[in-house]
Design a protein around this motif. Sequence first.
Motif, PDB file in Angstrom:
ATOM      1  N   ILE A   1      16.940  60.844   5.681  1.00  0.00           N
ATOM      2  CA  ILE A   1      17.849  60.385   5.959  1.00  0.00           C
ATOM      3  C   ILE A   1      19.201  59.351   6.004  1.00  0.00           C
ATOM      4  CG2 ILE A   1      17.803  57.310   6.407  1.00  0.00           C
ATOM      5  CD1 ILE A   1      14.879  57.880   5.838  1.00  0.00           C
ATOM      6  N   THR A   2      19.509  59.855   4.817  1.00  0.00           N
ATOM      7  CA  THR A   2      20.921  59.220   4.151  1.00  0.00           C
ATOM      8  C   THR A   2      21.840  61.146   5.119  1.00  0.00           C
ATOM      9  OG1 THR A   2      21.141  58.893   1.917  1.00  0.00           O
ATOM     10  CG2 THR A   2      22.984  59.773   2.867  1.00  0.00           C
ATOM     11  N   ARG A   3      21.679  62.455   5.608  1.00  0.00           N
ATOM     12  CA  ARG A   3      22.072  63.530   5.684  1.00  0.00           C
ATOM     13  C   ARG A   3      21.841  62.743   7.796  1.00  0.00           C
ATOM     14  NH1 ARG A   3      20.778  68.509   2.469  1.00  0.00           N
ATOM     15  NH2 ARG A   3      21.764  67.452   0.860  1.00  0.00           N
ATOM     16  N   VAL A   4      20.756  62.744   7.917  1.00  0.00           N
ATOM     17  CA  VAL A   4      20.687  62.533   9.368  1.00  0.00           C
ATOM     18  C   VAL A   4      21.554  61.271  10.062  1.00  0.00           C
ATOM     19  CG1 VAL A   4      18.974  61.710  11.404  1.00  0.00           C
ATOM     20  CG2 VAL A   4      18.051  63.178   9.637  1.00  0.00           C
ATOM     21  N   LEU A   5      21.686  60.352   9.291  1.00  0.00           N
ATOM     22  CA  LEU A   5      22.224  59.668   9.806  1.00  0.00           C
ATOM     23  C   LEU A   5      23.665  59.499   9.284  1.00  0.00           C
ATOM     24  CD1 LEU A   5      20.508  55.825   7.918  1.00  0.00           C
ATOM     25  CD2 LEU A   5      20.351  57.390  11.151  1.00  0.00           C
ATOM     26  N   GLY A   6      24.362  60.505   8.490  1.00  0.00           N
ATOM     27  CA  GLY A   6      25.814  60.633   8.471  1.00  0.00           C
ATOM     28  C   GLY A   6      26.002  61.261   9.059  1.00  0.00           C
ATOM     29  N   SER A   7      25.147  62.045   9.978  1.00  0.00           N
ATOM     30  CA  SER A   7      25.940  62.954  11.265  1.00  0.00           C
ATOM     31  C   SER A   7      26.452  62.428  12.263  1.00  0.00           C
ATOM     32  CB  SER A   7      24.462  64.022  11.211  1.00  0.00           C
ATOM     33  OG  SER A   7      23.585  63.571  11.581  1.00  0.00           O
ATOM     34  N   PHE A   8      25.941  60.678  11.972  1.00  0.00           N
ATOM     35  CA  PHE A   8      25.891  60.162  13.358  1.00  0.00           C
ATOM     36  C   PHE A   8      27.650  59.466  13.414  1.00  0.00           C
ATOM     37  CE2 PHE A   8      21.388  60.620  13.716  1.00  0.00           C
ATOM     38  CZ  PHE A   8      20.905  61.079  15.360  1.00  0.00           C
ATOM     39  N   ASN A   9      27.777  59.153  12.039  1.00  0.00           N
ATOM     40  CA  ASN A   9      29.226  58.797  11.757  1.00  0.00           C
ATOM     41  C   ASN A   9      28.822  57.403  12.128  1.00  0.00           C
ATOM     42  OD1 ASN A   9      30.698  61.186  11.186  1.00  0.00           O
ATOM     43  ND2 ASN A   9      30.849  61.167  12.768  1.00  0.00           N
ATOM     44  N   LEU A  10      27.775  56.066  11.874  1.00  0.00           N
ATOM     45  CA  LEU A  10      27.983  54.637  12.325  1.00  0.00           C
ATOM     46  C   LEU A  10      28.729  54.513  11.471  1.00  0.00           C
ATOM     47  CD1 LEU A  10      23.852  55.672  10.766  1.00  0.00           C
ATOM     48  CD2 LEU A  10      25.050  55.082  13.283  1.00  0.00           C
ATOM     49  N   GLU A  11      29.442  54.643  10.454  1.00  0.00           N
ATOM     50  CA  GLU A  11      30.752  53.604  10.147  1.00  0.00           C
ATOM     51  C   GLU A  11      31.775  53.381  10.523  1.00  0.00           C
ATOM     52  OE1 GLU A  11      28.950  56.016   8.390  1.00  0.00           O
ATOM     53  OE2 GLU A  11      27.751  54.236   7.118  1.00  0.00           O
TER      54      GLU A  11
END
Length: 225
Positions: free
Chosen positions: A32-42
Amino acid sequence: MGELTSFLPKLLGAGILSAIAWLLATLAKTIITRVLGSFNLEEKLGEGNEQISVSQTIGNAIYWFIFLLFLPSILSTLQLEGTLVPVQGLLDQILAIIPNVLGASIIAAVGWVVAKIVQGVVSSLLATTPINQVGAKFGLSTEATGNSLSNIVGNVVKVLILIPVAITALDALQIQAISQPATEMLNQVLTLLPKLLAATLVLGLAYAGGQYLSDMISNVLSRVC
């Protein structure tokens, strides 16, 4: 000695369940961390504090939630009935509220995206008009970004969209202790907004009129002198 020997299989079973829970929780957190990190949510959410990571926060929440799911089984294996009952009750309450939380999250996410899109459209359209030049007379920037009048109006429109979205999301939670006071507060803000906008418009017109009169009087006096 006999009690200790009979307890060892239970302890072993609880240890195996704990290991499985840790393995699944770690795997889920990593994915989940890697998938969400790929979207550059920050970056998309405009997080100013680099120490706060949305993907890490969600990953940690999933990690401990998986452990919580396994906790009743671990306690049951250890035959700790006195501890199992309240934990099971807590887990049942959490599982019951998850659909509401997901619904509220979806509403909030969709509302945020729509508000951002509308904000961008409004700001861009207004930037093509002389509105920023008008705002410059009030000390605002003439650029399409920053504290320009077009950008301010775009932000106001975004807030106007987000307030009813927030009310709807809070209603979807169906947690009266949280949603009711928050909804009442947002409704009061929504009721106050027209008055606030009207007051701002009056002040703006008064300021513009004052500036016009000041310039006119200055021109007249300069000609007389």
